[in-house]
Design a protein around this motif. Sequence first.
Motif, mmCIF file in Angstrom:
data_model
loop_
_atom_site.group_PDB
_atom_site.id
_atom_site.type_symbol
_atom_site.label_atom_id
_atom_site.label_comp_id
_atom_site.label_asym_id
_atom_site.label_seq_id
_atom_site.Cartn_x
_atom_site.Cartn_y
_atom_site.Cartn_z
ATOM 1 N N VAL A 14 5.541 8.519 5.214
ATOM 2 C CA VAL A 14 5.182 8.678 6.635
ATOM 3 C C VAL A 14 3.927 7.845 6.947
ATOM 4 C CG1 VAL A 14 4.362 10.321 8.386
ATOM 5 C CG2 VAL A 14 6.251 10.945 6.863
ATOM 6 N N TYR A 15 2.923 7.983 6.101
ATOM 7 C CA TYR A 15 1.673 7.242 6.317
ATOM 8 C C TYR A 15 1.914 5.737 6.207
ATOM 9 C CZ TYR A 15 -2.978 5.373 5.207
ATOM 10 O OH TYR A 15 -4.117 4.616 5.185
ATOM 11 N N GLY A 16 2.645 5.330 5.168
ATOM 12 C CA GLY A 16 2.915 3.903 4.946
ATOM 13 C C GLY A 16 3.715 3.301 6.093
ATOM 14 N N LEU A 17 4.731 4.036 6.563
ATOM 15 C CA LEU A 17 5.547 3.513 7.674
ATOM 16 C C LEU A 17 4.697 3.375 8.935
ATOM 17 C CD1 LEU A 17 8.956 5.348 7.104
ATOM 18 C CD2 LEU A 17 8.459 2.897 6.782
ATOM 19 N N GLY A 18 3.739 4.296 9.114
ATOM 20 C CA GLY A 18 2.815 4.197 10.256
ATOM 21 C C GLY A 18 2.006 2.915 10.184
ATOM 22 N N ASP A 33 2.661 12.821 -6.841
ATOM 23 C CA ASP A 33 2.991 13.866 -7.792
ATOM 24 C C ASP A 33 3.852 14.878 -7.027
ATOM 25 O OD1 ASP A 33 3.061 15.636 -9.854
ATOM 26 O OD2 ASP A 33 1.057 16.449 -9.491
ATOM 27 N N GLY A 34 5.140 14.656 -7.011
ATOM 28 C CA GLY A 34 6.050 15.573 -6.315
ATOM 29 C C GLY A 34 6.530 15.045 -4.976
ATOM 30 N N GLY A 35 7.574 15.723 -4.471
ATOM 31 C CA GLY A 35 8.267 15.285 -3.260
ATOM 32 C C GLY A 35 7.408 15.295 -2.007
ATOM 33 N N GLY A 51 0.836 -1.214 0.000
ATOM 34 C CA GLY A 51 0.000 0.000 0.000
ATOM 35 C C GLY A 51 0.859 1.248 0.000
ATOM 36 N N MET A 52 1.923 1.223 0.779
ATOM 37 C CA MET A 52 2.823 2.381 0.827
ATOM 38 C C MET A 52 3.490 2.583 -0.539
ATOM 39 S SD MET A 52 6.113 3.111 3.277
ATOM 40 C CE MET A 52 7.207 1.892 2.546
ATOM 41 N N LEU A 108 6.825 12.087 0.349
ATOM 42 C CA LEU A 108 7.190 12.066 1.760
ATOM 43 C C LEU A 108 5.976 11.682 2.614
ATOM 44 C CD1 LEU A 108 9.404 12.729 3.909
ATOM 45 C CD2 LEU A 108 8.391 15.015 4.052
ATOM 46 N N THR A 109 4.824 12.251 2.270
ATOM 47 C CA THR A 109 3.592 11.952 3.003
ATOM 48 C C THR A 109 3.240 10.469 2.878
ATOM 49 O OG1 THR A 109 2.844 14.202 2.643
ATOM 50 C CG2 THR A 109 1.148 12.598 3.196
#
Length: 234
Positions: free
Chosen positions: A64-68, A54-56, A45-46, A60-61
């Motif tokens: 962060v969400y995927g690692l959570g 679309d862009g850095g 999913g991450m 990054l978001t």
Amino acid sequence: MKRASGLQRFMNRRASASHRYQPTCYEHAANCYTHALLVVPAFMGMALLHRRSDGGWQQLTALVYGLGLIALFLVSSVFHVISWKKSHMRSVEHCFHMCDRVVIYFFIAASYTPWLNLRELGPLAAHMRWFVWFMAAAGSVYVFNFHERYKLVELAFYLTMGFFPASVFTSMTNAEGLSELAFGGFLYCLGVFFFKSDGVIPFAHAIWHVFVALAAAVHYYAIWKYLYRSPPQS
Ligand SMILES: [Zn+2]
């Protein structure tokens, strides 16, 4: 009476307020599998969101969400495996139990992150971007100091962390996906009923895990659909 003794096979007696419930071996197995099976899908999913970025800032978001997501299912699985095999590893088990609780705070912060980072917010509401992480850190400090001591306070903290950041949604001009977000929140709340039912309902903790997985899936779907749109095909 016969029915009660039948259920007894799958469930131990309810723990006192100051003790932790001891699951049966059936419950231990269910607790492990219900989250261990989701570690790889969380990773995929991450990667999917990262690819759609679309862009850095979106990338990054997504990380962060995927690692959570990954951390929640991974730490939970490791804790439940250790708790199942245990006995000579009491201190390790205690440490992982604290991590299992701490990771929930960070998971909540991570789940809000795509909405807070990728939607336009009012000037005051924008502060929630860092405040969710401050709340997660404060919750962690609480766990390391008062783990399992005041269970209702702990529950109140989780519910505050879960609902307070949603107050910023009133400042969003774009309300797409918020009904899915609310439905996911409703599933988490239903799950809390089972989270508190160890020793009353067989497999209560594993049922809580299933509700967490369903709620996380609903939230993932909303994030994938509304915040990471695929670029228009030309
Ligand atoms: Zn668990």
